[in-house]
Design an enzyme around this catalytic site. Structure first.
Site, PDB file in Angstrom:
ATOM      1  N   ASP A 184       0.974  -1.258  -0.065  1.00 17.74           N
ATOM      2  CA  ASP A 184      -0.013  -0.094   0.013  1.00 17.74           C
ATOM      3  C   ASP A 184       0.820   1.118  -0.086  1.00 17.74           C
ATOM      4  O   ASP A 184       1.606   1.302   0.986  1.00 17.74           O
ATOM      5  CB  ASP A 184      -1.001  -0.081   1.289  1.00 17.74           C
ATOM      6  N   ASP A 237     -13.244  -3.694  -2.807  1.00 17.10           N
ATOM      7  CA  ASP A 237     -13.310  -3.683  -1.154  1.00 17.10           C
ATOM      8  C   ASP A 237     -14.486  -3.665  -0.699  1.00 17.10           C
ATOM      9  O   ASP A 237     -15.486  -3.054  -0.996  1.00 17.10           O
ATOM     10  CB  ASP A 237     -12.827  -1.992  -1.154  1.00 17.10           C
TER      11      ASP A 237
END
Length: 266
Positions: A11, A130
């Site tokens: 990330d 997500d």
């Protein structure tokens, strides 16, 4: 049974690797290039980069970060975050990515997946989901979130996964937000359900805390690959330790690459 893949996830926020809990409270986890080289040497099957604030902030793609990593490693690279068009896909694929991962832009324009798959092939196009467990009036539902987990949609996770496959996605990364960064284990129920409803590979993401979690999601969860971040970034386990554990469980994994010159006479 096909070999299962082990995939570290980077990330990236403003050029640095970070890791948070349920998408927030991020802390620094190192340099992007150094992390990529380390995981390549450890025998990771692939590496995923997510620019976690690009869609939310409307920023340009992290081309420089991708190009640097691609020049230093040999494993396949998937990149996502801020990809809004077929042209964005082209830019990333021409700068070292093997796959592009699309989330927010696909929700806003579901035909983007189809256009990109036609242009580059389904094998290059990943639908990132997500997912969040939410309760409304005492009833639980599984909903899709966008903009780095900041915005809820009305989309059902399973239905959206099926539509993504129909539109040409070659793979799905299912990141369950409730589990992300908690190290409490993957969401086996949701992962299994999505895996059973589609024919394309499912990469499970969110919640890896120990070796048993990895084994569970690849067997009970029916995932084709396990993605993890915290347990790798902060040195809890190496890729080799994960693969050794899975082999002992009878779960097929790919062999680690040999170093140049290994087992050569002379």
């Amino acid at each position: 049974m096909l070999a299962k893949r082990i995939i570290p996830c980077l990330d990236v926020d403003k050029g640095r690797v970070v890791k948070g809990v349920r998408f927030f409270d991020h802390r620094d986890a190192g340099d992007v290039g150094e992390c990529a080289v380390r995981y390549d040497a450890q025998g990771a099957d692939e590496l995923v980069f997510y620019d976690i604030t690009a869609s939310h902030e409307g920023r340009d793609l992290m081309v420089d970060v991708l190009r640097e990593a691609a020049e230093r490693v040999f494993m396949p690279l998937t990149v996502g975050g801020g990809i809004r068009s077929v042209e964005d896909c082209r830019v990333m694929l021409s700068n070292g990515a093997d796959k592009v991962s699309i989330n927010t832009a696909a929700v806003k324009d579901p035909q983007l997946i189809r256009r990109a798959a036609i242009r580059f092939g389904s094998q290059c196009i990943v639908l990132a989901i997500d997912a969040n467990r939410v309760r409304l009036n005492g009833k639980e539902s599984w909903k899709v979130y966008i903009n780095g987990g900041r915005k809820a949609t009305d989309l059902d996770v399973v239905n959206w996964a099926k539509l993504g496959q129909d539109n040409g996605a070659g793979e799905i990364v299912l990141n369950v937000m409730n589990a992300d960064g908690t190290r409490a284990g993957y969401d086996l129920e949701m992962t299994r359900r999505v895996s059973e409803e589609v024919d394309i590979p499912i990469v499970a993401s969110g919640g890896a805390g120990n070796l048993e979690h990895m084994a569970e999601v690849l067997t009970e969860g029916k995932a084709d690959a396990a993605l993890a971040a915290s347990i790798f970034h902060f040195g809890t386990y190496s890729i080799a330790q994960v693969k050794e554990f899975l082999r002992a469980k009878g779960i097929p994994v790919r062999s680690e690459p040999q170093m140049p010159g290994a087992n050569q006479g002379g």
